[in-house]
Scaffold this motif. Structure first.
Motif, PDB file in Angstrom:
ATOM      1  N   ALA A 184     -82.589  -4.262   8.837  1.00  0.00           N
ATOM      2  CA  ALA A 184     -81.424  -3.646   7.967  1.00  0.00           C
ATOM      3  C   ALA A 184     -80.969  -4.856   6.656  1.00  0.00           C
ATOM      4  O   ALA A 184     -81.271  -4.507   5.577  1.00  0.00           O
ATOM      5  CB  ALA A 184     -80.920  -4.001   8.997  1.00  0.00           C
ATOM      6  N   ILE A 185     -81.259  -5.858   6.585  1.00  0.00           N
ATOM      7  CA  ILE A 185     -80.438  -6.541   5.129  1.00  0.00           C
ATOM      8  C   ILE A 185     -82.425  -6.206   4.370  1.00  0.00           C
ATOM      9  O   ILE A 185     -81.382  -5.638   3.530  1.00  0.00           O
ATOM     10  CB  ILE A 185     -81.214  -8.051   6.247  1.00  0.00           C
ATOM     11  N   ALA A 186     -83.402  -5.718   5.081  1.00  0.00           N
ATOM     12  CA  ALA A 186     -84.452  -5.941   3.461  1.00  0.00           C
ATOM     13  C   ALA A 186     -84.015  -4.654   3.146  1.00  0.00           C
ATOM     14  O   ALA A 186     -84.176  -4.721   1.950  1.00  0.00           O
ATOM     15  CB  ALA A 186     -85.913  -6.945   3.724  1.00  0.00           C
TER      16      ALA A 186
ATOM     17  N   ALA B 194     -89.580  -3.596  -6.570  1.00  0.00           N
ATOM     18  CA  ALA B 194     -88.324  -3.989  -6.138  1.00  0.00           C
ATOM     19  C   ALA B 194     -88.719  -4.426  -4.288  1.00  0.00           C
ATOM     20  O   ALA B 194     -88.071  -5.503  -3.786  1.00  0.00           O
ATOM     21  CB  ALA B 194     -87.210  -3.133  -6.100  1.00  0.00           C
ATOM     22  N   ALA B 195     -89.160  -3.531  -3.249  1.00  0.00           N
ATOM     23  CA  ALA B 195     -89.859  -4.177  -2.288  1.00  0.00           C
ATOM     24  C   ALA B 195     -90.006  -5.064  -1.952  1.00  0.00           C
ATOM     25  O   ALA B 195     -89.617  -5.621  -1.146  1.00  0.00           O
ATOM     26  CB  ALA B 195     -90.855  -2.682  -1.807  1.00  0.00           C
TER      27      ALA B 195
ATOM     28  N   THR C  69     -91.900 -11.233   9.766  1.00  0.00           N
ATOM     29  CA  THR C  69     -92.707 -10.196   8.338  1.00  0.00           C
ATOM     30  C   THR C  69     -92.737  -9.026   8.616  1.00  0.00           C
ATOM     31  O   THR C  69     -91.895  -8.077   7.630  1.00  0.00           O
ATOM     32  CB  THR C  69     -94.117 -11.660   7.778  1.00  0.00           C
ATOM     33  N   THR C  70     -93.320  -8.061   9.391  1.00  0.00           N
ATOM     34  CA  THR C  70     -94.024  -6.978   9.125  1.00  0.00           C
ATOM     35  C   THR C  70     -92.093  -6.086   9.192  1.00  0.00           C
ATOM     36  O   THR C  70     -91.975  -5.521   8.273  1.00  0.00           O
ATOM     37  CB  THR C  70     -94.628  -6.555  10.888  1.00  0.00           C
TER      38      THR C  70
ATOM     39  N   GLY D  97     -88.658  -2.688   6.361  1.00  0.00           N
ATOM     40  CA  GLY D  97     -87.657  -1.883   6.186  1.00  0.00           C
ATOM     41  C   GLY D  97     -87.620  -2.116   4.913  1.00  0.00           C
ATOM     42  O   GLY D  97     -86.732  -0.987   3.942  1.00  0.00           O
ATOM     43  N   SER D  98     -88.278  -3.097   3.660  1.00  0.00           N
ATOM     44  CA  SER D  98     -87.932  -3.125   2.146  1.00  0.00           C
ATOM     45  C   SER D  98     -88.682  -1.740   1.837  1.00  0.00           C
ATOM     46  O   SER D  98     -87.669  -1.379   0.531  1.00  0.00           O
ATOM     47  CB  SER D  98     -88.661  -4.484   1.649  1.00  0.00           C
ATOM     48  N   VAL D  99     -89.917  -1.272   2.040  1.00  0.00           N
ATOM     49  CA  VAL D  99     -90.664   0.101   2.193  1.00  0.00           C
ATOM     50  C   VAL D  99     -89.648   0.943   1.991  1.00  0.00           C
ATOM     51  O   VAL D  99     -89.576   1.861   1.412  1.00  0.00           O
ATOM     52  CB  VAL D  99     -91.466   0.004   2.323  1.00  0.00           C
TER      53      VAL D  99
END
Lengths: 73, 524
Positions: free
Chosen positions: B148-150, B267-268, B288-289, B294-296
């Motif tokens: 959620a954060i990422a 950005a991700a 990390t996963t 989440g970032s992607v």
């Protein structure tokens, strides 16, 4: 229960760090693109601005790494 | 003797877990730059391997807190034995290999925690050994909050990056050539940062486990940090795993969730790196996963026009849900086999090791049926080749710009044509009006001409009449032969000639007069 304070700090630190780096880098990319446009009078200023943006970006990243490596503290 | 054997076995398995961790997580750092063609696949994994190696040496903070109070030690809890750790590791390794086979990015940390929890529960034959409040706060909630954060930060960063670099013509509002190529170079640095962060974070977990074993077996005093050889072995193991590359997972993260463009990837990755570094520094354990996935997804949502494949995301979510329990079950099973009181002791340990090895070999053989490696991991991109892919995109932009220009020209031409048509229509109307006017004028002129002719004829008649009269007067003397010509001429002349003619031939003179009279009547 969950440590909401540290969660908040992590969220905030992530936001500030990422927004700073991405924002500065984007600005650099934009200024570089402007300086590459033919026939602009502000060519030189834009180019140095872009380089400055990239430098700030790099400095922010290095500072982040410096923070997490205990060897430096 | 026995103790040394089990310790060596656990260390070997721990290093193998580190290896699987490495190739499971290569994707987190390198999937997006490979997908966008920023780095060639082989170079990408080599770079990630080196940075993981460096990162593993940078910080050992996380290693000191690996068990983190999840498993209650000492009074009222469980004494962590090498057998227990072995069982936990076995569960973690098998789950890692299984998700790799399916190409799912799942958290290696969760697998490790799951395996250890399962082993502890079975090893003590009760749930008291595990502090589930800590599991909730340290493992389960972060698993929801980390993406959620990422994802949120990546979403904002993607919006920001596209907003800042959006270039439009100030006059026409037309899109200029965007020139976002710089992000491709930026990605090399951002993904390197993620790899480094991964090294500082994930390699530590194995170091922590090995140190735990060494302490548990009395080879190391409690409370000390990992030995240098442990750090080095773990760093090499994770680097080797990273270099081997989990191409299946790279495929999923690189193109399975959303189509990643360089600005998005940048950005991700920046968000991922920031989140991992912040969390590992501020003592908030994030996987990390979870952060990378989440970032992607967040960056996929942030770019207008990009598609997010929710089906694939659902599958990954399920894998996340199952990671902890599945690894716990395998870990528990192994712990039961190896348990001296409920299972078969050392024999059970060897049996579980053999079964585990057989399972690993089986998964590996299964994976060979359809190999995914650097050549086909991100097939669409690879097939097109970055040399073709990059210009083709630029070309597309250029073509689009040209098309827009052509459209504008066409619109202008159309407007001009319409104007011309209007003018022509006006001109035609004018000509028509002129024609009508000319016709009217001509009719009027003709009318006038007719009137003139009538007047002339009337004058002629008068003249004739006069001539006749003159002829009659002359005829009175016997010479009534006024010729037509004389009659048309002035009455005086007519009279004269009539007088002259009359003397010569009176007969023809009569005929002549008769002719003139006839003609005059016809004309009238």
């Amino acid at each position: 229960m969950i440590n909401w304070a540290s969660f908040g700090i992590v969220a905030l630190a992530t936001l500030i760090g990422a927004v700073t780096v991405v924002g500065m880098y984007s600005l650099g990319v934009r200024l570089w693109a402007v300086s590459a446009d033919a026939g602009t009078s502000a060519h030189r200023t834009a180019r140095s601005g872009a380089i400055a943006c990239f430098a700030v970006c790099g400095a922010a990243v290095l500072y982040g790494i410096y923070l997490i490596v205990p060897f430096f503290h | 003797m026995d103790l040394t054997f089990i310790v060596v076995l656990v260390i070997a398995l721990a290093l193998f877990f580190d290896f699987t961790n490495g190739f499971h997580d290569t994707a987190n750092a390198m999937a997006t730059p490979i997908a966008t063609g920023a780095i060639k696949p082989r170079t990408a994994v080599a770079l990630a391997a080196i940075l993981n190696l460096v990162g593993a040496f940078l910080s050992t903070e996380v290693a000191k807190t690996i068990s983190g109070g999840i498993i209650r030690e000492g009074e009222g809890g469980v004494s962590i034995t090498p057998e227990l750790i072995f069982a936990g590791l076995l569960g973690a390794v098998l789950w890692n290999l299984f998700t790799w086979l399916l190409g799912l990015p799942s958290s290696s940390s969760h697998a490790l925690f799951g395996g250890l929890i399962g082993a502890a529960v079975v090893g003590t034959w009760g749930f008291d050994a595990v502090d589930f409040a800590v599991v909730l706060s340290k493992v389960i909630l972060p698993a929801i909050l980390a993406p959620a954060i990422a994802g949120g930060v990546a979403y904002l960063c993607t919006k920001l990056a596209y907003g800042i670099t959006r270039r439009t013509d100030p006059d026409s509002g037309d899109k200029l050539v965007q020139k976002r190529g710089g992000f491709r170079y930026g990605q090399i640095f951002s993904s390197s940062l993620v790899a480094l962060a991964h090294g500082t974070n994930d390699a530590q977990k194995t170091m922590g486990v090995i140190t735990l074993v060494l302490i548990a077996s009395g080879l190391q005093t409690a409370g000390t940090g990992p030995h240098l050889w442990v750090v080095a072995a773990c760093a090499v193991a994770i680097a080797a795993g990273t270099y081997a590359g989990g191409w299946r997972i790279i495929r999923t993260l690189g193109s399975g969730l959303t189509d990643v463009k360089p600005a998005q990837g940048f950005a991700a990755e920046t968000s991922t790196a920031a989140a991992i570094l912040a969390s590992s520094h501020l003592g908030f354990a994030l996987s990390t996963t979870h952060v990378a996935s989440g970032s992607v997804i967040g960056s996929g949502l942030g770019r207008t026009g990009s598609t997010v494949r929710w089906g694939a995301i659902g599958k990954i979510g399920l894998a996340w849900l199952f990671t902890l329990p599945a690894a716990a079950i395998v870990g528990g099973l192994a712990a039961w086999l190896a348990s001296p009181t409920h299972g078969f002791g050392t024999t059970g340990l060897v049996v579980s090791a053999v079964i585990g090895l057989a399972a690993m070999v089986f998964i590996f053989i299964l994976s060979q049926r359809e190999t995914v490696d650097h050549s086909n991991a991100v097939s669409e991109v690879d097939a097109v080749g970055e040399a073709v892919h990059i210009p083709s995109k630029k070309e597309r932009e250029r073509l689009a710009a040209r098309a827009r220009l052509a459209e504008k020209a066409a619109a202008k031409a159309a407007a001009k044509a319409a104007e011309m048509a209007d003018i022509r229509a006006q001109a035609l109307a004018a000509v028509e009006r002129a024609d009508t006017a000319a016709l009217i004028a001509m009719t009027a002129a003709a009318e006038r001409a007719k009137t003139d002719a009538r007047e002339e004829r009337a004058a002629a008649k008068e003249a004739k009449t006069a001539a006749h009269q003159a002829a009659h007067e002359a005829g009175g003397k016997g010479a009534g032969k006024a010729s037509g010509k004389a009659a048309v001429n002035t009455p005086a002349n007519a009279t004269k000639s009539a007088i002259g003619d009359a003397t010569e031939d009176v007969g023809t003179g009569n005929v002549g007069v008769g002719n003139v009279t006839d003609n005059s009547e016809d004309k009238a």
